[in-house]
Motif scaffolding. Structure first.
Motif, PDB file in Angstrom:
ATOM      1  N   ARG B  14      -1.115   0.160 -22.826  1.00  0.00           N
ATOM      2  CA  ARG B  14      -0.747  -0.977 -21.997  1.00  0.00           C
ATOM      3  C   ARG B  14       0.079  -1.938 -22.835  1.00  0.00           C
ATOM      4  O   ARG B  14      -0.201  -2.129 -24.010  1.00  0.00           O
ATOM      5  N   ARG B  33       4.322   3.027 -16.881  1.00  0.00           N
ATOM      6  CA  ARG B  33       4.600   3.632 -15.589  1.00  0.00           C
ATOM      7  C   ARG B  33       4.196   2.738 -14.412  1.00  0.00           C
ATOM      8  O   ARG B  33       4.447   3.092 -13.265  1.00  0.00           O
ATOM      9  N   MET B  34       3.564   1.628 -14.674  1.00  0.00           N
ATOM     10  CA  MET B  34       3.083   0.805 -13.559  1.00  0.00           C
ATOM     11  C   MET B  34       4.253   0.170 -12.799  1.00  0.00           C
ATOM     12  O   MET B  34       5.150  -0.427 -13.393  1.00  0.00           O
ATOM     13  N   LEU B  35       4.222   0.300 -11.487  1.00  0.00           N
ATOM     14  CA  LEU B  35       5.280  -0.276 -10.661  1.00  0.00           C
ATOM     15  C   LEU B  35       5.068  -1.785 -10.533  1.00  0.00           C
ATOM     16  O   LEU B  35       3.943  -2.281 -10.597  1.00  0.00           O
ATOM     17  N   ASP B  38       2.546  -2.973  -7.917  1.00  0.00           N
ATOM     18  CA  ASP B  38       1.144  -2.822  -8.306  1.00  0.00           C
ATOM     19  C   ASP B  38       0.736  -3.932  -9.287  1.00  0.00           C
ATOM     20  O   ASP B  38      -0.374  -4.449  -9.237  1.00  0.00           O
ATOM     21  N   ARG B  41       0.430  -7.169  -7.213  1.00  0.00           N
ATOM     22  CA  ARG B  41      -0.685  -7.165  -6.270  1.00  0.00           C
ATOM     23  C   ARG B  41      -2.040  -7.010  -6.954  1.00  0.00           C
ATOM     24  O   ARG B  41      -2.981  -7.739  -6.649  1.00  0.00           O
ATOM     25  N   HIS B  42      -2.113  -6.062  -7.860  1.00  0.00           N
ATOM     26  CA  HIS B  42      -3.438  -5.696  -8.357  1.00  0.00           C
ATOM     27  C   HIS B  42      -3.762  -6.268  -9.734  1.00  0.00           C
ATOM     28  O   HIS B  42      -4.927  -6.378 -10.087  1.00  0.00           O
ATOM     29  N   THR B  47      -0.886 -10.775  -3.450  1.00  0.00           N
ATOM     30  CA  THR B  47      -0.859  -9.679  -2.473  1.00  0.00           C
ATOM     31  C   THR B  47       0.118  -9.914  -1.322  1.00  0.00           C
ATOM     32  O   THR B  47       0.162  -9.121  -0.389  1.00  0.00           O
ATOM     33  N   HIS B  50       4.200  -6.597   0.079  1.00  0.00           N
ATOM     34  CA  HIS B  50       3.559  -5.401   0.647  1.00  0.00           C
ATOM     35  C   HIS B  50       4.270  -4.121   0.233  1.00  0.00           C
ATOM     36  O   HIS B  50       5.426  -4.147  -0.156  1.00  0.00           O
ATOM     37  N   GLU B  54       7.218   3.153  -1.091  1.00  0.00           N
ATOM     38  CA  GLU B  54       7.304   3.512  -2.504  1.00  0.00           C
ATOM     39  C   GLU B  54       8.446   4.467  -2.814  1.00  0.00           C
ATOM     40  O   GLU B  54       8.412   5.158  -3.817  1.00  0.00           O
TER      41      GLU B  54
END
Lengths: 990, 173
Positions: B14, B33-35, B38, B41-42, B47, B50, B54
């Motif tokens: 990370r 690789r995290m979009l 994501d 939002r996460h 949030t 939307h 993808e």
């Protein structure tokens, strides 16, 4: 009975009927919506990813999950074997010895069918785990078209559906035989109605938890109903209904029927949660949605009419073959029977013959989609009207006029049993022609044609059913079977009104809105009853089956909100108001029936100064129950259940009032077809609606415009397309084309109101009508423009060009060799030639050497020799945007050393599969020089076909070409230059 | 790429990511690789943005990166390091007040389910800033990068044009 609201709320105009701003909007516009993926989950919640079948039809020989289970963060892997242990098959809507599992067990029957579920600490890790699951399939032949599925020797999907036929029922109403025998004309149409899906922008989502102590499941899902499905889910999970708590999030990102189809995934994720011993969350991705959510049915229809000289239709003869895909999932075959009362549309036709067959094919199972059965019926019916006009030389409008149900006939019982509640179809039609400027459209057509352009006008008249009878689906059973199963009917709607200790009003309904604005309309309706402002009413629409009042008909489908749910809320509120009036009457020393509820007060019109505040009155039941008059029930909370008496079970003659309300729609449009490209331009579209009383004009316009856009997509762009081998070709939104702002023109919306006498508020459904009327209206216009009798959806430019210019000739094939592929397979052919600086014997030895194969098979690693002439390898291949790992098997046969050999190979992976066979010949042209010639045939499919369909054929040729080119290069002892490789590939192409 | 120059990122690790979100500095950690959606939002809990497809077609995840609309599903979180990101949560001038564009959407029924709306607002917000005099053709063209299944687009076009007009009037006043 409709309670008389307006006489008593003191505000003659009322809130109902006004386009008040939606209470939903402020949060949604500010990014504070509460959709399922926006809500927090319990600590320790795991995330699921689903492995899906790349095959349309195959036996699962083995699923190896050990490697996936051993990966970091992975908690569990669910396969069909575990599912079978912990759950039961979903019930099937016809009497047949057939199971319907939400996940493949031993066999896959469509591309996208779930095969395994990986549960891990996060979604990324869960998807990593899918890559490590190894599934060995033995492919079976697939069948895609419904008529093929009934053919002799068609691949069989389920042993319990012999001949792939799930149901075959014939019906007769009136005297169709007599009418056909004596009619002067018999006119018919043949329609292959395609598959499409409404594709909401928010995909499915499920969060499930299992409590082993109570043997109970708690599920949050963006399910939309009908809640009859709750019973199906509970049964599949082997728990009584009170141990399946099903909740919905406050917001849902569109549904259009589609989110009914989340229910098989509720079962899968609930079992995964049980297996993992932790809450599990799954949010579907778009490619999963397109392959594995739900589709509308495609239908093959032959419709014949017995017609009099003047164009009157004396009888109809329907032969419908409904394609429900690979499994008959609840509530199917409801799509076929939803319209059963309405098979004569807007017309007074007394003699009807129907044969309804339901078949299974290797495609995605079907379910609710906006219009549900309507488009499939009205396309043939309204094409028929157009054909009758053309055949008899009449104006299509005249044929419509002569057949419409007359205005004095309402309520009108159709031949097949529907009770059309209200309407004046002829008057609505004439108003549409007048207010929609039909005359000017005729002039535009005349002018365009005079200029040599292709311009056409189309019409469609349809009856839009709403508020489904929960019993209509039992029409698929015989009368005897229905007697054994017990009657099913009605359409229970529920609403609860609560008054809190401060006198504030809350409304709870089980309507599960998916964006329609139910909260706003309910606030209007209840505000009118109590004489309050809508802003004072709090409306809660999220569902909880453990705490809310609900019934099997609850939910958001068959356009039942305005006619049924809003009415139930009005009934509940009115009951409370009556009690409050009796309490107030004592306090104000007045008669209850003279009291007025207005502006937040309750008073007698003769003495407005003597008033009690609504909030104070409403709080009485909490603070001073002892002061209530003795015969007044508590005024704290009231739940109304409402079901219309008109919705009875089908009778022994198979007549059924399939829906409570029947709106009327008359559409006409003008289109121009580009003579060169075949593109359709919608010049003008007019839609006239009788949806009964309009509760919120802005929302009605929104429903009509939105339904129209869906219909435009279905007419011009959308088809969920499968190759003959069952590969899905529309697996992304780049392939499944949805209309954008560039394609949807402005629409002229007109209204003609005849309130329904059967609903509390006089409203009828309005959300689905244009999906029924618009596709055929546009098709009629295009047929008029082209002057053709035969027209099928979608109206793609390529299809219309064919009508204009004839079929495009296929590219010349270099070798006139008949295809060798099995029927139904998508085959590739090719051949090539290379000269190699090596003797045939050298080349021969190389073919049997694993190390060498590893070097010549594109992307191969880890080649193993499995036998004298069999090899296995792992290969990594990229096709278009998709790079994946595959397991390859290569076998040599027909060995004629060192002259010729047959190479057979297969590749198989999560992303797709391919099979091929090539004959390789070696001819010496000198002591150390050989001419290598080859020809091959190959078939490819799977997920990769649905993602990179357009690239696939070329890519497969390149890869096969690479194999032979590198074989030649290895034999020559050198690697050819890129330029030479390209040249060889080009030479090698078929 | 990061504003701090090309970095070598380890796929298994990370990495810290820091950017401005609606005017405030935020930070978190993301695998390469995290979009971006994501991460928003996460990881950050924002949030409002939307996710619809993808693969860059539906436009629901559109955010503004350094002022220009961009698909959060086609952007890696690590690529946003050092950028100025604006999302739907940053449009309203106050918690109880909507922007001119948001208000126009409410008045003209420019939304139903509201799922595609955040992305559409981010595209239109940029359009109205860049092209204050835009007409219907330009609005439709800008909207063509978004899919809406509820409204049929006509009310969205109407809302955008009404907002453009209201903003022009405010500027002239």
């Amino acid at each position: 009975m409709a309670p008389d609201v307006h006489a008593r709320n003191g505000d003659e105009a009322g809130w109902v009927g006004k386009s008040v701003p939606r209470v939903e909007d402020a949060a949604l516009l500010a990014g504070r919506g509460r959709f399922i993926d926006d809500l927090g989950t319990p600590p320790g919640t795991l995330h699921a990813a689903i492995l899906r079948s790349p095959h349309a039809h195959a036996t699962i020989e083995r699923i190896a999950t050990e490697a996936a289970r051993a990966m970091p963060g992975v908690a569990a892997v669910l396969t069909g074997a575990e599912l079978r242990d912990l759950a039961s098959s979903l019930v099937v809507g016809v009497k047949a010895p057939v199971e319907c599992w939400p996940m493949a067990i031993d066999r896959v029957r469509y591309v996208g069918e779930p095969v395994a579920v990986a549960v891990a600490a996060d979604r990324y890790l869960a998807e990593d785990a899918l890559d490590a699951i190894e599934v060995r399939y033995a492919p079976l032949p697939a069948v895609v078209a419904p008529r093929d599925a009934l053919g002799d020797g068609a691949p069989l999907l389920h042993e319990g559906f012999p001949g792939n036929l799930a149901s075959d029922r014939s019906f007769s109403y009136g005297d169709p035989d007599g009418a056909f025998a004596s009619a002067p004309h018999r006119i018919g149409v043949a329609v292959e109605y395609p598959r499409s899906a409404c594709t909401p922008i928010e995909t499915y989502g499920v969060v499930a938890e299992y409590d082993p102590a109570l043997d109970a499941y708690d599920v949050l899902a963006n399910f939309q109903g009908p809640f009859s499905i709750h019973a199906v889910i509970a049964r599949a999970l082997r728990v009584p209904g009170n141990r399946l708590r099903l909740r919905t999030p406050p917001e849902s990102g569109g549904s259009f029927g589609v989110k009914q189809g989340v229910f098989p995934y509720i079962v899968v994720i609930a079992v995964a949660a049980r297996l993992a011993g932790r809450p599990v969350k799954w949010i579907e991705d778009r490619m999963e949605h397109l392959a594995g959510a739900v589709s509308a049915t495609n239908r093959s229809t032959r419709l014949q009419a017995a017609v009099a000289e003047d164009g009157r239709i004396l009888a109809l003869d329907w032969d419908q073959i409904e394609d429900c895909g690979a499994h008959l999932r609840a509530p199917e075959p409801a799509t076929l029977y939803r319209m059963h009362g309405n098979m004569t549309g807007a017309y007074a036709i007394r003699n009807v013959r129907i044969r309804n067959r339901v078949v299974v094919t290797n495609k995605l199972p079907t379910g609710l989609n906006r219009g549900f059965g309507g488009p499939q019926v009205y396309f043939p019916l309204e094409r028929l009207i157009s054909r009758i006009a053309a055949t008899l030389g009449l104006d299509p409008l005249e044929v419509v006029r002569r057949n419409l149900v007359p205005a004095d006939a309402f309520p009108y019982r159709t031949a097949t049993g529907a009770l059309l509640d209200s309407g004046d179809y002829a008057a609505a039609l004439e108003a549409a022609l007048r207010d929609g400027a039909h005359a000017s459209l005729l002039a535009r057509r005349a002018q365009a044609r005079a200029e040599g352009r292709l311009y056409g006008i189309g019409y469609a008249a349809v009856v839009e059913p709403s508020v489904s009878n929960m019993g209509y689906i039992t029409t698929v059973l015989t009368a005897a079977e229905r007697r054994r199963a017990g009657p099913k009917n009605g359409a229970q709607a529920t609403a609860t009104i609560t008054l809190d200790p401060g006198g504030a009003v809350s409304v709870h309904v089980a309507s599960v809105p998916q964006g329609q604005g139910h909260r706003t309309v309910l606030a209007q309706v209840v505000a009118d009853v109590f004489g309050l402002r809508p802003a004072e009413i709090r409306v809660i629409t999220e569902m909880d089956t453990a705490k809310d009042a609900w019934s099997i008909a609850s939910g958001n489908y068959s356009s039942r909100f305005a006619p049924a749910v809003a009415g139930a809320a009005q009934i509940a509120a009115t009951r409370l108001r009556e009690r409050l009036a009796r309490i107030a009457a004592v306090q104000l020393n007045a008669r209850p029936d003279e009291l007025v509820f207005a502006a937040g007060k309750v008073f007698s019109p003769g003495n407005p100064g003597n008033a009690v505040a609504f909030s104070r009155l409403a709080a009485t039941g909490h603070w001073a129950p002892a002061t209530l008059p003795e015969d007044v029930e508590q005024p704290l909370r009231e739940t109304a259940f409402w079901t219309p008496p008109q919705l009875g079970a089908p009778n022994d003659a198979d007549e059924v009032n399939s829906s409570l309300c029947h709106g009327f729609i008359f559409d006409f449009c003008g289109v121009e077809v580009d003579r060169d490209t075949g593109a359709v331009r919608l010049d003008r579209y007019v839609t006239m609606h009788d949806c009964g009383r309009i509760l919120h004009p802005g929302m009605v316009a929104g429903q009509v415009t939105g339904g129209f856009a869906h219909a435009l997509g279905a007419a011009l762009l959308e088809e969920q397309s499968y190759a003959p081998d069952g590969s899905l070709l529309t697996g992304t939104l780049a392939d499944y084309l949805i209309p954008t702002a560039m394609e949807v023109p402005e629409l002229v919306i007109l209204h003609y109101e005849t309130p329904s006498p059967f609903t509390p508020l006089g409203a009828k459904g309005v959300g689905e009508g244009n999906t029924m009327s618009t596709p055929v209206c546009i098709a009629n216009a295009v047929a008029d423009a082209l002057g053709v009798a035969e027209i099928q959806l979608p109206l793609l430019p390529s299809r219309l060009s064919e009508a204009l210019h004839g079929a495009e000739s296929s590219p010349p094939r270099r070798e006139a060799r008949p295809p060798q592929a099995a029927p139904g397979e998508r085959a590739l052919f090719g051949s090539g030639r290379a000269e190699v600086d090596a003797a045939p014997e050298q080349l021969w030895a190389m073919l049997l050497d694993p190390d060498l194969l590893a070097r010549v098979v594109p992307g191969a690693h880890n080649v193993q020799r499995m036998g004298e002439t069999r090899f296995q390898a792992e290969v990594t291949l990229g096709i278009g945007p998709v790079r994946g790992r595959y397991r390859a098997e290569i076998a040599l046969s027909d060995l004629d050393a060192p002259r010729s050999v047959t190479l057979s190979g297969s590749v198989d992976g999560a992303l797709g599969f391919g099979r091929g066979r090539g004959r390789l010949r070696l001819e010496p042209v000198g002591p150390t020089r050989t001419v290598l010639t080859y020809d091959y045939e190959a078939a490819v499919g799977g997920k990769v076909a649905s993602i990179g369909g357009r690239l696939l054929d070329g890519a497969a040729r390149v890869i096969i070409g690479q194999f032979f080119a590198s074989l030649a290069a290895q034999a020559s002892g050198r690697r050819p230059s890129l330029w030479r490789r390209l040249l060889r590939l080009l030479r090698g192409r078929a | 790429m990061s504003r701090h120059g090309p970095a070598v990122l380890d796929a298994g690790q990370r990495h810290p990511v820091r950017f401005t979100l609606n005017g405030r500095t935020v930070s978190g950690e993301a695998e390469p690789r995290m979009l971006l959606h994501d991460f928003l939002r996460h990881v950050l809990g924002a949030t409002g943005t939307h996710v619809g497809c993808e693969h860059g077609i539906c436009g629901a995840c559109t955010v503004q990166i350094d002022g220009a609309p961009a698909r959060a599903c086609l952007t890696l979180a690590v690529q946003a390091d050092g950028a100025e990101i604006r999302t739907v949560e940053g449009l309203a001038p106050a918690a109880d007040r909507l922007s001119v564009l948001q208000e126009a959407f409410r008045t003209h029924h420019g939304l139903q389910c509201g799922f595609c709306t955040p992305g559409i607002l981010m595209t239109l917000d940029a359009l109205l800033r860049e092209r204050p005099d835009c007409g219907e053709a330009e609005v439709r063209e800008a909207l063509s990068g978004h899919l809406c299944r509820c409204t049929g687009y006509a009310p969205i076009v109407k809302a955008a044009l009404a907002a453009a007009e209201a903003l022009r009037e405010t500027d002239h006043a």
